[in-house]
Each structure stands twice: as C-alpha cells, then as structure tokens.
Design an enzyme around this catalytic site. Sequence first.
Site, PDB file in Angstrom:
ATOM      1  N   LYS A   1      63.928 -11.840  57.174  1.00  0.00           N
ATOM      2  CA  LYS A   1      64.271 -13.252  56.920  1.00  0.00           C
ATOM      3  C   LYS A   1      63.175 -13.930  56.087  1.00  0.00           C
ATOM      4  O   LYS A   1      63.459 -14.576  55.084  1.00  0.00           O
ATOM      5  CB  LYS A   1      64.443 -14.012  58.255  1.00  0.00           C
ATOM      6  CG  LYS A   1      65.491 -13.419  59.173  1.00  0.00           C
ATOM      7  CD  LYS A   1      65.644 -14.221  60.460  1.00  0.00           C
ATOM      8  CE  LYS A   1      64.438 -14.190  61.372  1.00  0.00           C
ATOM      9  NZ  LYS A   1      64.119 -12.886  61.960  1.00  0.00           N
TER      10      LYS A   1
ATOM     11  N   ARG B   1      68.347 -20.587  67.199  1.00  0.00           N
ATOM     12  CA  ARG B   1      68.246 -19.312  67.906  1.00  0.00           C
ATOM     13  C   ARG B   1      68.953 -19.352  69.251  1.00  0.00           C
ATOM     14  O   ARG B   1      68.932 -18.373  69.979  1.00  0.00           O
ATOM     15  CB  ARG B   1      66.780 -19.006  68.169  1.00  0.00           C
ATOM     16  CG  ARG B   1      66.150 -18.106  67.138  1.00  0.00           C
ATOM     17  CD  ARG B   1      64.666 -18.086  67.427  1.00  0.00           C
ATOM     18  NE  ARG B   1      64.095 -16.821  67.169  1.00  0.00           N
ATOM     19  CZ  ARG B   1      63.199 -16.598  66.215  1.00  0.00           C
ATOM     20  NH1 ARG B   1      62.819 -17.562  65.422  1.00  0.00           N
ATOM     21  NH2 ARG B   1      62.680 -15.416  66.069  1.00  0.00           N
TER      22      ARG B   1
ATOM     23  N   ARG C   1      53.625  -4.795  59.640  1.00  0.00           N
ATOM     24  CA  ARG C   1      53.605  -6.033  58.835  1.00  0.00           C
ATOM     25  C   ARG C   1      52.186  -6.599  58.734  1.00  0.00           C
ATOM     26  O   ARG C   1      51.422  -6.583  59.689  1.00  0.00           O
ATOM     27  CB  ARG C   1      54.514  -7.077  59.473  1.00  0.00           C
ATOM     28  CG  ARG C   1      54.369  -8.445  58.809  1.00  0.00           C
ATOM     29  CD  ARG C   1      55.451  -9.395  59.178  1.00  0.00           C
ATOM     30  NE  ARG C   1      55.586  -9.628  60.588  1.00  0.00           N
ATOM     31  CZ  ARG C   1      56.566 -10.340  61.117  1.00  0.00           C
ATOM     32  NH1 ARG C   1      57.483 -10.876  60.342  1.00  0.00           N
ATOM     33  NH2 ARG C   1      56.643 -10.516  62.410  1.00  0.00           N
TER      34      ARG C   1
ATOM     35  N   ARG D   1      50.023 -10.179  63.018  1.00  0.00           N
ATOM     36  CA  ARG D   1      50.417 -11.174  64.031  1.00  0.00           C
ATOM     37  C   ARG D   1      50.225 -10.627  65.448  1.00  0.00           C
ATOM     38  O   ARG D   1      50.489  -9.452  65.695  1.00  0.00           O
ATOM     39  CB  ARG D   1      51.891 -11.544  63.829  1.00  0.00           C
ATOM     40  CG  ARG D   1      52.080 -12.818  63.058  1.00  0.00           C
ATOM     41  CD  ARG D   1      53.488 -13.069  62.649  1.00  0.00           C
ATOM     42  NE  ARG D   1      54.479 -13.068  63.703  1.00  0.00           N
ATOM     43  CZ  ARG D   1      55.759 -13.356  63.522  1.00  0.00           C
ATOM     44  NH1 ARG D   1      56.176 -13.697  62.310  1.00  0.00           N
ATOM     45  NH2 ARG D   1      56.614 -13.340  64.510  1.00  0.00           N
TER      46      ARG D   1
ATOM     47  N   ARG E   1      60.842  -9.541  72.158  1.00  0.00           N
ATOM     48  CA  ARG E   1      61.481 -10.396  71.137  1.00  0.00           C
ATOM     49  C   ARG E   1      62.888  -9.898  70.806  1.00  0.00           C
ATOM     50  O   ARG E   1      63.806 -10.699  70.625  1.00  0.00           O
ATOM     51  CB  ARG E   1      60.612 -10.428  69.866  1.00  0.00           C
ATOM     52  CG  ARG E   1      59.360 -11.268  70.059  1.00  0.00           C
ATOM     53  CD  ARG E   1      58.283 -10.932  69.044  1.00  0.00           C
ATOM     54  NE  ARG E   1      58.676 -11.174  67.679  1.00  0.00           N
ATOM     55  CZ  ARG E   1      58.053 -10.644  66.625  1.00  0.00           C
ATOM     56  NH1 ARG E   1      57.028  -9.833  66.791  1.00  0.00           N
ATOM     57  NH2 ARG E   1      58.455 -10.926  65.411  1.00  0.00           N
TER      58      ARG E   1
HETATM   59  P1  AP5 Z   1      59.838 -10.238  57.600  1.00  0.00           P
HETATM   60  O1  AP5 Z   1      60.465 -10.763  56.369  1.00  0.00           O
HETATM   61  O2  AP5 Z   1      58.509 -10.796  57.976  1.00  0.00           O
HETATM   62  O3  AP5 Z   1      60.866 -10.321  58.834  1.00  0.00           O
HETATM   63  P2  AP5 Z   1      61.421 -11.557  59.650  1.00  0.00           P
HETATM   64  O4  AP5 Z   1      62.876 -11.345  59.839  1.00  0.00           O
HETATM   65  O5  AP5 Z   1      60.985 -12.854  59.013  1.00  0.00           O
HETATM   66  O6  AP5 Z   1      60.678 -11.280  61.024  1.00  0.00           O
HETATM   67  P3  AP5 Z   1      59.882 -12.248  62.019  1.00  0.00           P
HETATM   68  O7  AP5 Z   1      59.093 -11.336  62.915  1.00  0.00           O
HETATM   69  O8  AP5 Z   1      59.102 -13.283  61.290  1.00  0.00           O
HETATM   70  O9  AP5 Z   1      61.025 -12.872  62.800  1.00  0.00           O
HETATM   71  P4  AP5 Z   1      60.956 -13.469  64.160  1.00  0.00           P
HETATM   72  O10 AP5 Z   1      62.300 -14.070  64.163  1.00  0.00           O
HETATM   73  O11 AP5 Z   1      60.621 -12.594  65.283  1.00  0.00           O
HETATM   74  O12 AP5 Z   1      59.651 -14.400  64.100  1.00  0.00           O
HETATM   75  P5  AP5 Z   1      59.451 -15.971  63.931  1.00  0.00           P
HETATM   76  O13 AP5 Z   1      58.209 -16.161  63.187  1.00  0.00           O
HETATM   77  O14 AP5 Z   1      60.679 -16.626  63.473  1.00  0.00           O
HETATM   78  O15 AP5 Z   1      59.755  -8.640  57.451  1.00  0.00           O
HETATM   79  C1  AP5 Z   1      59.155  -7.827  58.439  1.00  0.00           C
HETATM   80  C2  AP5 Z   1      58.378  -6.677  57.766  1.00  0.00           C
HETATM   81  O16 AP5 Z   1      59.301  -5.804  57.109  1.00  0.00           O
HETATM   82  C3  AP5 Z   1      57.398  -7.141  56.686  1.00  0.00           C
HETATM   83  O17 AP5 Z   1      56.259  -6.338  56.735  1.00  0.00           O
HETATM   84  C4  AP5 Z   1      58.157  -6.921  55.353  1.00  0.00           C
HETATM   85  O18 AP5 Z   1      57.280  -6.657  54.268  1.00  0.00           O
HETATM   86  C5  AP5 Z   1      59.036  -5.722  55.696  1.00  0.00           C
HETATM   87  N1  AP5 Z   1      60.340  -5.770  55.024  1.00  0.00           N
HETATM   88  C6  AP5 Z   1      61.155  -6.856  54.904  1.00  0.00           C
HETATM   89  N2  AP5 Z   1      62.300  -6.527  54.252  1.00  0.00           N
HETATM   90  C7  AP5 Z   1      62.207  -5.182  53.982  1.00  0.00           C
HETATM   91  C8  AP5 Z   1      63.067  -4.245  53.321  1.00  0.00           C
HETATM   92  N3  AP5 Z   1      64.265  -4.605  52.809  1.00  0.00           N
HETATM   93  N4  AP5 Z   1      62.648  -2.959  53.218  1.00  0.00           N
HETATM   94  C9  AP5 Z   1      61.432  -2.582  53.719  1.00  0.00           C
HETATM   95  N5  AP5 Z   1      60.576  -3.426  54.338  1.00  0.00           N
HETATM   96  C10 AP5 Z   1      60.950  -4.720  54.475  1.00  0.00           C
HETATM   97  O19 AP5 Z   1      59.248 -16.398  65.474  1.00  0.00           O
HETATM   98  C11 AP5 Z   1      58.075 -16.037  66.188  1.00  0.00           C
HETATM   99  C12 AP5 Z   1      58.116 -16.666  67.561  1.00  0.00           C
HETATM  100  O20 AP5 Z   1      58.165 -18.117  67.464  1.00  0.00           O
HETATM  101  C13 AP5 Z   1      59.360 -16.323  68.407  1.00  0.00           C
HETATM  102  O21 AP5 Z   1      59.204 -15.084  69.099  1.00  0.00           O
HETATM  103  C14 AP5 Z   1      59.407 -17.527  69.357  1.00  0.00           C
HETATM  104  O22 AP5 Z   1      58.425 -17.410  70.373  1.00  0.00           O
HETATM  105  C15 AP5 Z   1      59.016 -18.685  68.444  1.00  0.00           C
HETATM  106  N6  AP5 Z   1      60.184 -19.292  67.781  1.00  0.00           N
HETATM  107  C16 AP5 Z   1      60.427 -19.326  66.446  1.00  0.00           C
HETATM  108  N7  AP5 Z   1      61.570 -19.965  66.182  1.00  0.00           N
HETATM  109  C17 AP5 Z   1      62.088 -20.344  67.378  1.00  0.00           C
HETATM  110  C18 AP5 Z   1      63.278 -21.024  67.767  1.00  0.00           C
HETATM  111  N8  AP5 Z   1      64.184 -21.442  66.848  1.00  0.00           N
HETATM  112  N9  AP5 Z   1      63.481 -21.231  69.089  1.00  0.00           N
HETATM  113  C19 AP5 Z   1      62.586 -20.842  70.021  1.00  0.00           C
HETATM  114  N10 AP5 Z   1      61.447 -20.175  69.713  1.00  0.00           N
HETATM  115  C20 AP5 Z   1      61.195 -19.930  68.407  1.00  0.00           C
END
Ligand code: AP5
Length: 217
Positions: free
Chosen positions: A13, A88, A127, A160, A171
């Site tokens: 994402k 979410r 990552r 992270r 997660r």
């Molecule tokens: P990346 O693009 O970073 O993946 P992502 O989907 O953004 O993953 P996140 O871990 O950021 O998602 P998340 O939803 O767990 O975390 P968030 O920060 O929102 O890609 C991942 C890796 O793969 C990278 O190294 C990239 O280079 C590689 N990659 C990408 N695409 C690729 C491809 N096509 N081929 C090969 N490699 C690839 O949330 C973190 C925490 O915050 C949550 O756990 C929760 O505690 C809190 N939180 C956030 N939002 C909410 C909400 N709405 N409600 C409640 N709690 C929340």
Amino acid sequence: MNIIFMGPPGAGKGTQAERIVEYYNIPHISTGDAFRAAMKQGTPLGIEAKRYVDQGLLVPDEITIGIVRERLQEQDCEPGFLLDGFPRTISQAEALSGIVQAMNRKIDFCIDLLVDRNLLLARLTGRRICKSCGATYHVMFNSPKEEGICDKCSGELYQRSDDTEEKVGTRLDEYLNKTAPLLDYYRTKGILRQVNGEQDIDVVSANIQSVLRGLTE
Ligand code: AP5
C-alpha cells in the site's frame, strides 16, 4: 480523485501510494505514518498509540477516526486524497462515509492489493524505511543503490519495530478478523477493485493506474 488503499500488512500500500499521489498530486494520508510520527515526538497521542502499535494491534477507533476527520479538512485535500491503511474496521468505514458526505464528496475507488501470506512475511521482515523522508525499500525486492542509505534524500534506513515475525503474525490476524470484512462493504458499494500485488512493483503501479482511469474493472 478520492482513493482508499486496502490490503494486508506488507501488501504494498505505502509503496504504491508514493507513486500514485505523485501522479495525481494529492496527499498520501497514512494513519500508520501519523501514529509513528506522534510516537517519535512522544505526544500524548503517540504515547497512547504506542501501546497498540508495538503489539501489532489496531489503535481504538475513536482515536483513529478523529485523526482522519481533522486531516481531511486540510486544504491540500481539496483536489482529492489517498487513504492508506484507513479504514480498517466497519466503524471506521461508516465514520469515513459520514465525513466525506459532509464534505459533499465521495470515495471513487477502494483498491485492494492481493498478496499471499508467506510473501507478506518475507516483505515485512526485509523492509527498510528512510528516517528522513519515509521512502520504503526492501533488502532483496527493492534495495537502495547504497546499503542502508535512501536513494532519494541520502537519509539513514531503519527497520520498523513491528516488522518482526511475531508482530507481523498478530497484524495479519488483526487484518483477517477486523479489516477483511470491509472488502464486502466496498464491494456492495460497487467501488472495490482488486489488483494482484504479487507482481513487479512497476507492473502493480501500471495496473492500479488502469483501474483509476477506468480502463479495467
Ligand atoms: P509496503 O508498501 O511498505 O507495504 P504496506 O502495505 O504499506 O505495509 P504496512 O506494513 O505499512 O501496512 P500496515 O497496514 O501493517 O501498517 P500501517 O503503517 O498502516 O511494502 C512492504 C515491503 O514490501 C517493502 O519493503 C516494499 O519495498 C516491498 N514491496 C512492496 N511492493 C512490492 C512488490 N510488488 N514486489 C516486491 N516487493 C514489494 O499500520 C501500522 C500500525 O498502526 C497498525 O498495526 C496499527 O497498530 C496502527 N494503525 C494504522 N492504521 C490504523 C487504523 N486505521 N486503525 C487502527 N490502527 C491503525
């Protein structure tokens, strides 16, 4: 263009959002980034969020919804916005619906990135993120030109705290139990589009672009 990016942790994402917001010149609103910034600054929000983020659990809805409600009122959201990692839960989705309706706007697309669980684990544990500009890399799949250094701003790369195998498992469970039911919510509204997120990063971007231009369903 008002867009939601959905998909499990590690689906890509953030990686895809960086590219799409550049193309459409709209803000990238990531609730995860907002929590991490508040945690880094040690604000009351950050201290509260840390209790959940560090365990891989979702932050309570009332906190998360308030952040997005405020952010969407900012002027840079007028041409559109890309929400990454929000909503979410069903409560968050219903709150978002009310917020955009009050702004006389609508969500155009909810893009769901599809990636197998084993691949997600490999992506997250490898990552690396830039401390200065937030750009995302992967030690194998998307490595920087110089190890540990950001290509874009020469900032230092870090891992992270919730990208360990154990936290990633929690997660993914949170995603399956609380977020996956949202797919039907947006399918019923007719705006869900699913994209294969297992392909090369450029191919995934091109496929998302086709969906946003209405070229593919
Ligand atoms: P990346 O693009 O970073 O993946 P992502 O989907 O953004 O993953 P996140 O871990 O950021 O998602 P998340 O939803 O767990 O975390 P968030 O920060 O929102 O890609 C991942 C890796 O793969 C990278 O190294 C990239 O280079 C590689 N990659 C990408 N695409 C690729 C491809 N096509 N081929 C090969 N490699 C690839 O949330 C973190 C925490 O915050 C949550 O756990 C929760 O505690 C809190 N939180 C956030 N939002 C909410 C909400 N709405 N409600 C409640 N709690 C929340």
